[in-house]
Design a protein around this motif. Sequence first.
Motif, short mmCIF file in Angstrom:
data_model
loop_
_atom_site.label_atom_id
_atom_site.label_comp_id
_atom_site.label_asym_id
_atom_site.label_seq_id
_atom_site.Cartn_x
_atom_site.Cartn_y
_atom_site.Cartn_z
N VAL A 181 41.41 61.75 -26.89
CA VAL A 181 42.41 61.03 -26.51
C VAL A 181 42.05 59.63 -26.25
N ARG A 182 42.56 58.59 -26.49
CA ARG A 182 42.24 57.15 -25.86
C ARG A 182 43.36 56.88 -24.61
N LEU A 183 42.74 56.76 -23.62
CA LEU A 183 43.77 56.15 -22.38
C LEU A 183 43.20 54.77 -21.92
N VAL A 184 44.08 53.82 -22.19
CA VAL A 184 43.76 52.40 -21.98
C VAL A 184 44.80 51.97 -20.92
N PHE A 185 44.22 51.80 -19.71
CA PHE A 185 44.72 51.22 -18.36
C PHE A 185 44.59 49.79 -18.29
N GLU A 186 45.80 49.13 -18.11
CA GLU A 186 45.76 47.83 -17.67
C GLU A 186 45.91 47.72 -16.23
N VAL A 187 44.69 47.51 -15.63
CA VAL A 187 44.71 47.65 -14.10
C VAL A 187 44.41 46.24 -13.36
N ALA A 222 42.26 43.23 -15.87
CA ALA A 222 41.27 44.06 -16.29
C ALA A 222 41.75 45.03 -17.21
N LYS A 223 40.89 45.70 -18.04
CA LYS A 223 41.32 46.70 -18.88
C LYS A 223 40.09 47.86 -19.01
#
Length: 245
Positions: A221-227, A232-233
């Motif tokens: 799985v790819r989990l892409v957080f925009e924080v 920042a990614k």
Amino acid sequence: MITAIMGGDVIRAVTRAMVALVSEARFHFAEDGIHSRAVDPANVAMVIVDIPKEHMEAYSVDEEKTVGVDINRVYDIAKTIKKKEIVEITLEDESRMKIRFGSVEYALSLIDPSAIRKEPKVPNLELPAKVVLDAGEFKKAIQAADKISDHVVFRSDETGFYIEAEGDVDKIVFHMSDAELIEFNRAEARSMFSVEYLKEFVKIAEAGDLLTIHLGNNYPVRLVFEVADGKAKVEYILAPRIEAE
């Protein structure tokens, strides 16, 4: 000389993301921003972080540099920085990095990049399902699942996105319909993952952060957080657990 000025929330989120998997990593100070990627010792999970130049308060690079950073030490410092506090990072050479905020300045010795484990190649994954949701909701689901089981199933179909965990006596189902999700392509997918990793990943997430999940069938799985308010990614790639027949 390299100078990067950013909010305290950015450096805290990025170092927290990295320390979930590794204690040291290479950081690339490139023309377009700061980048790093690393894989955990078990080769189960990868973390990729990006701080784009345009999302920093200021950023200047005389010459691109790659340095080795003790993530634990930087994260310990970052925990003392207030969220809205401005942080200045300077690199004059490959041996020392300065971190300045308020009236405090740290001078940290850097690690020879060649002494750090080689960076992983980012796998080219064909993952049919795409789910975009509030990272805070995902965090609550993983924290609840952690109380029941050591693994969770992610699945999606036309009715929405599900996170399911089942223990010896208890079961939890987290479900968000198409209407509740920010973006959803209704593709079918299903994979099982370790809660041990996921509960570390979600520590960077806050309510209001965006999370994009790319999911396949018994695939990573790819989990892409925009924080940090999108400044920042952080991307995690996590291998699936193989389900017993």
